[in-house]
Design an enzyme around this catalytic site. Structure first.
Site, PDB file in Angstrom:
ATOM      1  N   ILE A 138       0.829  -1.215   0.000  1.00  0.00           N
ATOM      2  CA  ILE A 138       0.000   0.000   0.000  1.00  0.00           C
ATOM      3  C   ILE A 138       0.861   1.261   0.000  1.00  0.00           C
ATOM      4  CG2 ILE A 138      -0.369   0.311   2.499  1.00  0.00           C
ATOM      5  CD1 ILE A 138      -2.959   0.641  -0.360  1.00  0.00           C
ATOM      6  N   SER A 146      11.898   0.952   7.001  1.00  0.00           N
ATOM      7  CA  SER A 146      11.426  -0.365   6.580  1.00  0.00           C
ATOM      8  C   SER A 146      12.603  -1.318   6.706  1.00  0.00           C
ATOM      9  CB  SER A 146      10.953  -0.282   5.115  1.00  0.00           C
ATOM     10  OG  SER A 146       9.903  -1.167   4.854  1.00  0.00           O
ATOM     11  N   ARG A 147      12.325  -2.536   7.189  1.00  0.00           N
ATOM     12  CA  ARG A 147      13.428  -3.457   7.476  1.00  0.00           C
ATOM     13  C   ARG A 147      14.137  -3.908   6.220  1.00  0.00           C
ATOM     14  NH1 ARG A 147       9.495  -7.623  10.158  1.00  0.00           N
ATOM     15  NH2 ARG A 147       8.761  -7.210   8.038  1.00  0.00           N
ATOM     16  N   ASP A 149      -9.705  -7.696   7.326  1.00  0.00           N
ATOM     17  CA  ASP A 149      -8.832  -6.644   6.796  1.00  0.00           C
ATOM     18  C   ASP A 149      -9.540  -5.914   5.652  1.00  0.00           C
ATOM     19  OD1 ASP A 149      -5.829  -5.510   6.483  1.00  0.00           O
ATOM     20  OD2 ASP A 149      -6.688  -5.923   4.509  1.00  0.00           O
ATOM     21  N   LYS A 151      -5.458   1.803   7.960  1.00  0.00           N
ATOM     22  CA  LYS A 151      -6.524   1.032   8.608  1.00  0.00           C
ATOM     23  C   LYS A 151      -6.067  -0.414   8.675  1.00  0.00           C
ATOM     24  CE  LYS A 151      -8.063  -1.570   6.073  1.00  0.00           C
ATOM     25  NZ  LYS A 151      -7.648  -2.692   5.181  1.00  0.00           N
TER      26      LYS A 151
HETATM   27  P1  NAP Z   1       2.569  -5.431   3.077  1.00  0.00           P
HETATM   28  O1  NAP Z   1       2.644  -5.443   1.581  1.00  0.00           O
HETATM   29  O2  NAP Z   1       2.881  -6.674   3.817  1.00  0.00           O
HETATM   30  O3  NAP Z   1       3.477  -4.226   3.557  1.00  0.00           O
HETATM   31  C1  NAP Z   1       3.686  -3.922   4.913  1.00  0.00           C
HETATM   32  C2  NAP Z   1       5.151  -3.628   5.103  1.00  0.00           C
HETATM   33  O4  NAP Z   1       5.367  -3.374   6.480  1.00  0.00           O
HETATM   34  C3  NAP Z   1       6.037  -4.807   4.752  1.00  0.00           C
HETATM   35  O5  NAP Z   1       6.475  -4.730   3.402  1.00  0.00           O
HETATM   36  C4  NAP Z   1       7.183  -4.694   5.726  1.00  0.00           C
HETATM   37  O6  NAP Z   1       8.296  -4.032   5.127  1.00  0.00           O
HETATM   38  C5  NAP Z   1       6.664  -3.830   6.859  1.00  0.00           C
HETATM   39  N1  NAP Z   1       6.555  -4.570   8.124  1.00  0.00           N
HETATM   40  C6  NAP Z   1       6.921  -4.131   9.338  1.00  0.00           C
HETATM   41  N2  NAP Z   1       6.673  -5.027  10.275  1.00  0.00           N
HETATM   42  C7  NAP Z   1       6.146  -6.098   9.664  1.00  0.00           C
HETATM   43  C8  NAP Z   1       5.696  -7.351  10.130  1.00  0.00           C
HETATM   44  N3  NAP Z   1       5.742  -7.692  11.438  1.00  0.00           N
HETATM   45  N4  NAP Z   1       5.196  -8.220   9.224  1.00  0.00           N
HETATM   46  C9  NAP Z   1       5.135  -7.900   7.910  1.00  0.00           C
HETATM   47  N5  NAP Z   1       5.548  -6.709   7.423  1.00  0.00           N
HETATM   48  C10 NAP Z   1       6.060  -5.812   8.292  1.00  0.00           C
HETATM   49  O7  NAP Z   1       1.101  -4.997   3.547  1.00  0.00           O
HETATM   50  P2  NAP Z   1       0.129  -3.933   2.869  1.00  0.00           P
HETATM   51  O8  NAP Z   1      -0.808  -4.634   1.960  1.00  0.00           O
HETATM   52  O9  NAP Z   1       0.909  -2.777   2.334  1.00  0.00           O
HETATM   53  O10 NAP Z   1      -0.745  -3.555   4.147  1.00  0.00           O
HETATM   54  C11 NAP Z   1      -0.253  -2.715   5.170  1.00  0.00           C
HETATM   55  C12 NAP Z   1      -1.422  -1.989   5.799  1.00  0.00           C
HETATM   56  O11 NAP Z   1      -2.099  -1.250   4.774  1.00  0.00           O
HETATM   57  C13 NAP Z   1      -2.481  -2.940   6.399  1.00  0.00           C
HETATM   58  O12 NAP Z   1      -2.985  -2.403   7.573  1.00  0.00           O
HETATM   59  C14 NAP Z   1      -3.561  -2.984   5.333  1.00  0.00           C
HETATM   60  O13 NAP Z   1      -4.850  -3.210   5.879  1.00  0.00           O
HETATM   61  C15 NAP Z   1      -3.470  -1.585   4.759  1.00  0.00           C
HETATM   62  N6  NAP Z   1      -3.990  -1.503   3.385  1.00  0.00           N
HETATM   63  C16 NAP Z   1      -3.616  -2.404   2.438  1.00  0.00           C
HETATM   64  C17 NAP Z   1      -4.180  -2.343   1.162  1.00  0.00           C
HETATM   65  C18 NAP Z   1      -3.810  -3.314   0.064  1.00  0.00           C
HETATM   66  O14 NAP Z   1      -4.457  -3.290  -0.996  1.00  0.00           O
HETATM   67  N7  NAP Z   1      -2.847  -4.187   0.213  1.00  0.00           N
HETATM   68  C19 NAP Z   1      -5.108  -1.346   0.869  1.00  0.00           C
HETATM   69  C20 NAP Z   1      -5.413  -0.405   1.845  1.00  0.00           C
HETATM   70  C21 NAP Z   1      -4.854  -0.489   3.105  1.00  0.00           C
HETATM   71  P3  NAP Z   1       9.782  -4.425   5.646  1.00  0.00           P
HETATM   72  O15 NAP Z   1       9.865  -5.915   5.546  1.00  0.00           O
HETATM   73  O16 NAP Z   1      10.669  -3.687   4.708  1.00  0.00           O
HETATM   74  O17 NAP Z   1       9.843  -3.937   7.065  1.00  0.00           O
END
Ligand code: NAP
Length: 310
Positions: free
Chosen positions: A17, A39-40, A171, A93
């Protein structure tokens, strides 16, 4: 060098996101300057990168705000660090993984005099504000929420989403609840729920909720295993006909009228609101969608389903 008056912001959690929405929205908004990332495993060209938020706060002394795009579990500590350092905080969120955490953050932000913003991007979809306006004053009879998407397509490899505090199908489902709590004039209250949690996982892939709002029965059908066409619809039967919000709130259909559709401005609008709140020295903390999910976990029957792998 940032323009005077811009908010120097650090973006935390460079995943799906952050890349899809936050970076383009920030790049197009002159009120913000992206000062650093935390970011890690990820880093951006030409932006100072740090492995975690504490290193970022220590390394960028003139930082003013952070926007957290990490998974909800663990976000409390990040937000608490930022608030303690006097930074304004915008939360993706769901804002935190528990209600106690968001209540504590709200209190910390108030005491420190910084802005805390619980963002709900689906509420910024084009059809939501006109739907709320149209429903005001109508008698609402029934509401059907159908939120069915493919976890493998939208959350590839996101193991965290099925862990404790990952919310599972809630989610995406919480987005529907964020719209429902915005457009329905009366409070939305949970009556019953069931959810199906795959064997060996902590969070559900399917759930059904029965709620009420004033005199209306409100049902929600959440499914994370929907292949083929994806469904993010809310239908509202009223004494003046049926309102339909489809495609996550972006298309509004009113009785006897052509469908209204506008371009996606969800994240630009969230950042505009965050800038406004910072400028006004205010917070916006709305936990109603999170309360309903918590209620579903409190009241809902849990069934064990087939195991799942990405
Ligand atoms: P994601 O692709 O997994 O990205 C989250 C990032 O956070 C990871 O790339 C990771 O980067 C970092 N991170 C830090 N601590 C972590 C942990 N314990 N486990 C996993 N990742 C960790 O997730 P996302 O889809 O972007 O979602 C993140 C948030 O945005 C959620 O709350 C979700 O509900 C919201 N969201 C997502 C979307 C969507 O379409 N995907 C849409 C709207 C809102 P590093 O490994 O570099 O630290």
């Amino acid at each position: 060098m940032a323009e005077a008056g811009t908010i120097r912001l650090g973006l935390v959690g460079i995943g799906k996101i952050a890349r899809d929405q936050h970076l383009p929205a920030l790049a197009a908004d002159g009120r913000f300057a992206l000062a650093a990332t935390a970011s890690r495993n990820a880093q951006l060209d030409d932006v100072a990168g740090f492995p975690d938020i504490d290193a970022m706060i220590a390394g960028v002394p003139d930082l003013q705000a952070v926007s957290l795009c990490t998974p909800p579990d663990g976000r409390y500590e990040q937000a608490a660090s930022a608030i303690a350092a006097g930074l304004h905080v915008m939360l993706e969120k769901p804002p935190t993984s528990t209600l106690s955490e968001i209540a504590a953050l709200e209190e910390q932000a108030r005491a420190r005099g910084v802005t805390l913003f619980t963002s709900w991007h689906s509420r910024e979809a084009a059809g939501v504000a006109p739907a709320r306006e149209w429903l005001a004053g109508k008698r609402i009879e029934t509401v059907r929420i159908t939120w069915r998407e493919d976890i493998r397509r939208w959350h590839p490899g996101q193991e965290w989403i099925l862990g404790a505090g990952g919310f599972g199908v809630f989610d995406p489902g919480i987005n529907a609840l964020s719209i429902a709590t915005r457009i329905l004039p009366d409070p939305l209250l949970l009556d019953s729920a069931w959810m199906e949690v795959p064997e060996g996982r902590a969070s559900p892939l399917k759930a059904e909720l029965t709620m009420r709002s004033g005199g209306a029965v409100v049902t929600a059908d959440f499914d994370f295993l929907q292949t083929g066409p994806q469904t993010w619809d809310i239908e509202v039967d009223t004494d003046a006909g049926m309102l339909t919000l489809s495609m996550g709130g972006s298309i509004l259909q009113l009785p006897g009228a052509d469908a209204q559709k506008a371009s996606d401005r969800e994240y630009p609008r969230l950042y505009a609101r965050f800038a406004e709140l910072v400028g006004a020295g205010e917070s916006e903390v709305d936990v109603r969608p999170l309360q309903l999910v918590a209620d579903a976990f409190l009241l809902g029957e849990r069934r064990v389903g087939a195991s799942f792998s990405f």
